[in-house]
Design an enzyme around this catalytic site. Structure first.
Site, PDB file in Angstrom:
ATOM      1  N   LYS A  13       0.911  -1.151  -0.014  1.00 60.91           N
ATOM      2  CA  LYS A  13       0.032  -0.039  -0.047  1.00 60.91           C
ATOM      3  C   LYS A  13       0.888   1.226   0.018  1.00 60.91           C
ATOM      4  CE  LYS A  13      -3.782  -2.207   2.233  1.00 60.91           C
ATOM      5  NZ  LYS A  13      -4.680  -2.032   3.425  1.00 60.91           N
ATOM      6  N   TYR A  53     -12.105  -2.596  -3.930  1.00 61.77           N
ATOM      7  CA  TYR A  53     -12.698  -2.662  -2.412  1.00 61.77           C
ATOM      8  C   TYR A  53     -14.174  -2.586  -2.600  1.00 61.77           C
ATOM      9  CZ  TYR A  53      -8.131  -2.414  -0.140  1.00 61.77           C
ATOM     10  OH  TYR A  53      -7.168  -2.362   0.457  1.00 61.77           O
ATOM     11  N   PHE A  61     -15.524   3.378   7.150  1.00 59.84           N
ATOM     12  CA  PHE A  61     -14.363   3.566   6.751  1.00 59.84           C
ATOM     13  C   PHE A  61     -14.099   3.398   5.236  1.00 59.84           C
ATOM     14  CE2 PHE A  61     -14.600  -1.349   7.177  1.00 59.84           C
ATOM     15  CZ  PHE A  61     -13.886  -1.565   5.949  1.00 59.84           C
ATOM     16  N   ARG A  89      -1.967 -14.419   3.903  1.00 58.29           N
ATOM     17  CA  ARG A  89      -2.898 -13.898   5.003  1.00 58.29           C
ATOM     18  C   ARG A  89      -2.099 -14.214   6.177  1.00 58.29           C
ATOM     19  NH1 ARG A  89      -7.015 -10.406   3.641  1.00 58.29           N
ATOM     20  NH2 ARG A  89      -8.008 -11.230   5.677  1.00 58.29           N
ATOM     21  N   THR A  95      -5.740  -7.772  10.501  1.00 58.61           N
ATOM     22  CA  THR A  95      -5.979  -6.399   9.772  1.00 58.61           C
ATOM     23  C   THR A  95      -5.570  -5.398  10.735  1.00 58.61           C
ATOM     24  OG1 THR A  95      -7.846  -7.395   8.599  1.00 58.61           O
ATOM     25  CG2 THR A  95      -8.139  -4.993   8.681  1.00 58.61           C
ATOM     26  N   ARG A 106       2.271  -6.915   9.156  1.00 54.69           N
ATOM     27  CA  ARG A 106       1.576  -5.830   9.901  1.00 54.69           C
ATOM     28  C   ARG A 106       1.911  -5.796  11.393  1.00 54.69           C
ATOM     29  NH1 ARG A 106      -4.121  -7.377   7.131  1.00 54.69           N
ATOM     30  NH2 ARG A 106      -4.096  -5.783   5.566  1.00 54.69           N
ATOM     31  N   ASN A 116      -2.117  -0.142   7.043  1.00 44.75           N
ATOM     32  CA  ASN A 116      -1.639  -1.206   7.415  1.00 44.75           C
ATOM     33  C   ASN A 116      -0.727  -2.193   6.462  1.00 44.75           C
ATOM     34  OD1 ASN A 116      -3.834  -2.032   5.996  1.00 44.75           O
ATOM     35  ND2 ASN A 116      -4.681  -3.286   7.380  1.00 44.75           N
ATOM     36  N   HIS A 119      -1.993  -5.655   1.393  1.00 42.71           N
ATOM     37  CA  HIS A 119      -3.142  -6.386   1.074  1.00 42.71           C
ATOM     38  C   HIS A 119      -2.984  -7.700   0.547  1.00 42.71           C
ATOM     39  CE1 HIS A 119      -6.839  -7.291  -0.771  1.00 42.71           C
ATOM     40  NE2 HIS A 119      -6.438  -7.679  -1.789  1.00 42.71           N
ATOM     41  N   GLU A 130      -9.481  -9.783  -8.323  1.00 42.39           N
ATOM     42  CA  GLU A 130      -8.385  -8.652  -8.068  1.00 42.39           C
ATOM     43  C   GLU A 130      -7.505  -8.704  -9.057  1.00 42.39           C
ATOM     44  OE1 GLU A 130      -7.608  -9.389  -3.993  1.00 42.39           O
ATOM     45  OE2 GLU A 130      -9.504  -9.083  -3.185  1.00 42.39           O
TER      46      GLU A 130
HETATM   47  N1  UDP Z   1     -10.033  -0.914   7.191  1.00 42.42           N
HETATM   48  C1  UDP Z   1     -10.358   0.177   7.728  1.00 42.42           C
HETATM   49  N2  UDP Z   1     -10.953   0.025   8.909  1.00 42.42           N
HETATM   50  C2  UDP Z   1     -11.923  -0.984   9.332  1.00 42.42           C
HETATM   51  C3  UDP Z   1     -11.717  -2.226   8.633  1.00 42.42           C
HETATM   52  C4  UDP Z   1     -10.842  -2.119   7.569  1.00 42.42           C
HETATM   53  O1  UDP Z   1      -9.368   1.086   7.889  1.00 42.42           O
HETATM   54  O2  UDP Z   1     -12.438  -1.011  10.410  1.00 42.42           O
HETATM   55  C5  UDP Z   1      -9.320  -0.963   5.882  1.00 42.42           C
HETATM   56  C6  UDP Z   1      -8.091  -1.673   6.387  1.00 42.42           C
HETATM   57  O3  UDP Z   1      -6.835  -1.014   5.868  1.00 42.42           O
HETATM   58  C7  UDP Z   1      -8.179  -3.034   5.490  1.00 42.42           C
HETATM   59  C8  UDP Z   1      -8.948  -2.506   4.326  1.00 42.42           C
HETATM   60  O4  UDP Z   1      -9.828  -1.625   5.019  1.00 42.42           O
HETATM   61  O5  UDP Z   1      -7.041  -3.667   5.307  1.00 42.42           O
HETATM   62  C9  UDP Z   1      -9.740  -3.824   3.797  1.00 42.42           C
HETATM   63  O6  UDP Z   1     -10.439  -4.212   5.002  1.00 42.42           O
HETATM   64  P1  UDP Z   1     -10.617  -5.861   5.247  1.00 42.42           P
HETATM   65  O7  UDP Z   1     -11.503  -6.298   6.370  1.00 42.42           O
HETATM   66  O8  UDP Z   1     -10.840  -6.677   3.817  1.00 42.42           O
HETATM   67  O9  UDP Z   1      -9.175  -6.297   5.622  1.00 42.42           O
HETATM   68  P2  UDP Z   1      -7.911  -7.019   5.005  1.00 42.42           P
HETATM   69  O10 UDP Z   1      -8.386  -8.098   4.319  1.00 42.42           O
HETATM   70  O11 UDP Z   1      -7.094  -6.091   4.478  1.00 42.42           O
HETATM   71  O12 UDP Z   1      -7.077  -7.571   6.217  1.00 42.42           O
HETATM   72 MG    MG Z   2      -9.831  -8.012   2.675  1.00 43.43          MG
END
Ligand code: UDP
Ligand code: MG
Length: 150
Positions: A13, A53, A61, A89, A95, A106, A116, A119, A130
């Protein structure tokens, strides 16, 4: 779990690029054994970010997520290997960096959920969807299983 060869879509990112952490993070994936099938640096348009997204449209958010992910260059990669989706993952960590264990990307590099670092696709189906946002079919190079055992 059977050892399916999978490909997953990974983004470094804007915070990772801005902090010059790309090399370190790519090295972690390579040392683990994942193979790079595609890689580029680009800056997302709001339209591309919205495609990426789409599952988060309408969440509180979402606007800040789109603003952040389009704020500067990112690195997009396709990484391939046995169980690549789950392995990436696990390497990424939770996350929310508050919950991400030390030793995860992370956990080692991030403080805030909003920036964070990384992705990774959450399933093989998501990975295919994607990947098509970032790469043409010709840009994704087939990597062979034999490379693991050379
Ligand atoms: N995110 C955020 N606030 C939240 C949840 C998610 O800012 O409450 C952001 C965070 O950067 C995350 C991205 O949105 O990586 C996508 O969310 P997801 O739940 O898909 O998490 P990921 O798959 O990236 O772990
Ligand atoms: Mg995700």
């Amino acid at each position: 779990m059977s050892d399916h060869i999978e490909s997953t879509l990974v983004l470094l990112k804007p915070d990772a690029v801005q902090r010059k952490l790309c090399g370190e993070i790519i090295q972690r994936f390579e040392r683990k054994g994942l193979l790079i099938s595609a890689l580029k640096l680009l800056q997302l348009t709001p339209e591309m970010a919205g495609r990426h997204y789409v599952e988060h449209v309408g969440k509180p958010f979402y606007p800040s997520l789109i603003e952040f992910i389009t704020s500067g260059p990112i690195v997009a990669m396709v990484l391939t290997g046995p169980n690549a989706v789950k392995i990436v993952r696990t390497m990424m960590g939770a996350t929310n960096p508050v919950d991400a264990l030390p030793g995860t990307i992370r956990g080692d590099y991030a403080m805030l959920m909003s920036c964070n670092i990384v992705h990774g696709s959450d399933s093989v189906v998501s990975a295919a969807r994607e990947t098509a946002i970032y790469f043409s079919e010709q840009e994704v190079v087939q990597r062979s299983l034999e490379e693991y055992y050379e």
